[in-house]
Design an enzyme around this catalytic site. Structure first.
Site, short mmCIF file in Angstrom:
data_model
loop_
_atom_site.label_atom_id
_atom_site.label_comp_id
_atom_site.label_asym_id
_atom_site.label_seq_id
_atom_site.Cartn_x
_atom_site.Cartn_y
_atom_site.Cartn_z
CD GLU A 198 -9.86 -0.46 3.80
OE1 GLU A 198 -8.83 -0.32 4.48
OE2 GLU A 198 -10.67 0.45 3.59
CB CYS B 225 5.19 7.47 2.52
SG CYS B 225 6.30 6.75 3.72
CD GLU C 262 1.17 10.28 -1.69
OE1 GLU C 262 0.02 10.37 -1.18
OE2 GLU C 262 2.13 9.76 -1.10
P1 NAD Z 1 -5.52 5.68 3.10
O1 NAD Z 1 -5.44 7.01 3.75
O2 NAD Z 1 -6.53 5.47 2.02
O3 NAD Z 1 -5.85 4.56 4.21
C1 NAD Z 1 -5.11 4.46 5.40
C2 NAD Z 1 -6.01 3.87 6.49
O4 NAD Z 1 -7.12 4.76 6.71
C3 NAD Z 1 -6.60 2.51 6.12
O5 NAD Z 1 -6.57 1.68 7.25
C4 NAD Z 1 -8.04 2.85 5.72
O6 NAD Z 1 -8.95 1.82 6.00
C5 NAD Z 1 -8.35 4.07 6.56
N1 NAD Z 1 -9.31 4.97 5.92
C6 NAD Z 1 -9.43 5.21 4.57
N2 NAD Z 1 -10.41 6.10 4.34
C7 NAD Z 1 -10.92 6.45 5.54
C8 NAD Z 1 -11.94 7.33 5.96
N3 NAD Z 1 -12.66 8.05 5.08
N4 NAD Z 1 -12.19 7.46 7.27
C9 NAD Z 1 -11.49 6.75 8.18
N5 NAD Z 1 -10.51 5.88 7.85
C10 NAD Z 1 -10.22 5.73 6.55
O7 NAD Z 1 -4.05 5.31 2.61
P2 NAD Z 1 -3.58 4.07 1.72
O8 NAD Z 1 -4.06 4.25 0.33
O9 NAD Z 1 -3.86 2.80 2.43
O10 NAD Z 1 -1.99 4.29 1.78
C11 NAD Z 1 -1.28 5.13 0.92
C12 NAD Z 1 -1.05 6.50 1.53
O11 NAD Z 1 -0.35 6.37 2.77
C13 NAD Z 1 -0.17 7.39 0.67
O12 NAD Z 1 -0.69 8.68 0.69
C14 NAD Z 1 1.19 7.34 1.36
O13 NAD Z 1 2.02 8.45 1.13
C15 NAD Z 1 0.77 7.25 2.79
N6 NAD Z 1 1.83 6.71 3.62
C16 NAD Z 1 2.49 7.56 4.43
C17 NAD Z 1 3.52 7.10 5.24
C18 NAD Z 1 4.26 8.03 6.15
O14 NAD Z 1 5.00 7.54 6.98
N7 NAD Z 1 4.11 9.33 6.04
C19 NAD Z 1 3.86 5.74 5.20
C20 NAD Z 1 3.15 4.89 4.36
C21 NAD Z 1 2.12 5.39 3.58
#
Ligand code: NAD
Length: 496
Positions: free
Chosen positions: A175, A280, A382
């Site tokens: 979002e 990540c 992290e």
């Molecule tokens: P996030 O977990 O906050 O959000 C990811 C997705 O989950 C978003 O679409 C969000 O709307 C949804 N979401 C958030 N809270 C939720 C909830 N309580 N219930 C259901 N859905 C929910 O992650 P972010 O801040 O957008 O991204 C950063 C994180 O992603 C870091 O931890 C990073 O390491 C990780 N990441 C990992 C990889 C990988 O390949 N391992 C790649 C990119 C990013």
């Protein structure tokens, strides 16, 4: 102010009972409103995907691939606009956004090979006059939920492969930065994708929970932070769905005493601070073997960091931009404060960067912290910001033990001139993606991407060959055509 909506059945829908601000992190100002999908909106997207599935499933793979070829061309032709949209809502500088887009395009190129990838396996005369083959059938409607940090690349890890395999898709992107995602999805329609095959719903937990519980969704791909990845994996699995959920990271680089220190330091600076550390695969911990290596590392890093340029996404001469939100800026600074309070040494302090003309932007400067130990909060969690921790150990074994003991196992690398040490490291370390003198060992599109331990929940990695497995189910057919008029008696022993 513009409202960003959803793409359902090929049409943009901006109606919403709830909206959320979308920020320009470089200025700190609200730039757009985002419509947050209700249960009804998500269900409409699932229904569109369900309705499009029968015809799409039976569309020849070559025809599906041809759409991907046109999509790749459109992505290349519109690259500058895509990077501008990414920069405006994420904050990354154009050179960085272009790199992410290029990696995304490589996944589209891999998807163009679908007819070859889906060929299956065939055995003639598996028994007397019996032939047998295995084929890969699509699952149906599948969903993807993606993070903010790669708004173009991570969705492109998912839906091109899911779609060329014959599935239809509902994507719920972050979002925080929805515009480039929607723009790219519209390009795929311009390339000839039938309506309903790819649907994009913007929203938050409410939208995600519908995708996790609706019986029409067969599989869920998730990329994001570890607590949410675990929630997605356990909920989707409990609801009978196939799930892969990629989570967070803490990527260590081992600096051996024999490393080419100048090159190692340049690699570390780019991999730790590029994209403000919001990758990540960012290197967030440098583990120096021996005090001599540690002292050389600290002194050369400090020198190189004097030239780091943090600033607005629109200035291409900047090395990296702001972090994603004000709350995240405060969180990153909180980790630096905690490191100081817990006894680490702040060598380069990025807590109060000056970015002329952008004093409301969400900036954190490059930060270098020495004498970090395994009990410190800044090490255990992290940070996801432009902060590099330095730890001092006495041997490679001690460095490897640190890495193996950490909760995360996404990426790691070693800087050394010793081939035997490098080979031992890559063979034994408990991490999914390993670099040898390569700081960001992100696999190319024809390998697959995924970490170990709590960096990945599920069995199959993202994109590449694993994506064919994840987005299809295997069916094995055994056939025999008895000769006309030959009468066969019943057989009660197990066929062999
Ligand atoms: P996030 O977990 O906050 O959000 C990811 C997705 O989950 C978003 O679409 C969000 O709307 C949804 N979401 C958030 N809270 C939720 C909830 N309580 N219930 C259901 N859905 C929910 O992650 P972010 O801040 O957008 O991204 C950063 C994180 O992603 C870091 O931890 C990073 O390491 C990780 N990441 C990992 C990889 C990988 O390949 N391992 C790649 C990119 C990013």
């Amino acid at each position: 102010m513009k409202t960003i909506g959803h793409l359902i059945n090929g049409t943009i829908d901006t109606q919403a009972s709830r909206t959320q601000d979308v920020f320009n992190p470089s200025t700190g100002e609200v730039s757009k409103q985002l419509a947050l999908a209700s249960k009804t909106t998500v269900e409409a997207a699932i229904a569109a995907a369900q309705a499009a599935y029968p015809a799409w499933r039976n569309t020849p793979p070559l025809k599906r691939a041809k759409i991907m070829f046109r999509f790749k061309e459109l992505l290349e032709r519109n690259a500058d606009e895509i990077c501008r949209l990414i920069g405006e809502e994420h904050g990354k500088i154009a050179h960085d956004a272009m790199g992410e887009l290029q990696r995304g395009i490589e996944n589209v190129e891999y998807a163009c090979g679908a007819p070859e990838l889906l060929k299956g396996e065939y055995s003639k005369n598996a028994g007397p006059a019996i032939d047998s083959w295995s084929e890969f059938q699509p699952l149906g409607v599948v969903a993807g939920i993606t993070p903010f940090n790669f708004p173009a690349m991570v969705p492109l890890w998912m839906y091109p492969m899911a779609i060329v395999c014959g599935n239809t898709f509902v994507l719920k992107p972050s979002e925080r930065n929805p515009s480039s995602v929607l723009f790219i999805a519209e390009l795929l329609h311009e390339a000839g994708l039938p309506p309903g095959v790819l649907n994009v719903v913007n929203g938050d937990k409410e939208a995600v929970d519908v995708l996790l519980s609706d019986a029409r969704i067969q599989a869920v791909s998730f990329v994001g932070s570890t607590p949410i990845a675990e929630y997605i994996y356990t909920t989707a699995s409990a609801n009978g769905k196939r799930c892969q959920a990629l989570g967070g990271a803490k990527n260590h680089a081992i600096i051996m005493p024999d490393a080419d220190m100048d090159n190692a330091v340049s690699a570390l600076v780019g991999a730790a601070f590029g994209s403000s550390g919001e990758r990540c695969m960012a290197l967030s911990v440098a583990v120096a073997v021996g005090d001599e290596a540690a002292d050389a590392l600290i002194s050369k890093m400090t020198e190189q960091m004097k030239n780091l340029k943090v600033g607005a996404f629109s200035d291409k001469s900047n090395d990296f931009g702001p972090v994603i939100t004000r709350a995240h800026q405060e969180k990153v600074i909180g980790y630096i404060n905690s490191a100081e309070q817990q006894g680490a040494t702040i060598v380069v302090d990025g807590r109060e960067p000056t970015v002329a003309g952008y004093d409301k932007g969400f900036y954190v400067g490059g930060t270098l912290i020495d004498n970090v130990t395994a009990e410190m909060t800044c090490y255990k969690e992290e940070i996801f910001g432009p902060v590099l921790l330095v730890m001092r150990v006495n041997s490679m074994q001690e460095a490897m033990q640190l890495i193996d003991d950490h909760e995360y196992g996404n990426g790691t690398c070693i800087f050394t001139r010793d081939g035997e040490a490098a080979r031992y490291f890559s063979d034994n370390i408990l991490v999914g993606m390993v670099g040898i003198n390569v700081p960001l060992p992100v696999p190319v599109a024809y390998h697959s991407f995924g970490g170990w331990k709590r960096s990945l929940f599920g069995d199959l990695h993202a994109y590449g060959p694993d994506a064919v497995r994840f987005y299809t189910k295997r069916k094995t057919v055994t056939q025999r055509w008895p000769s006309a008029g030959v009468r066969e008696g019943a057989q009660f022993s197990f066929p062999s």
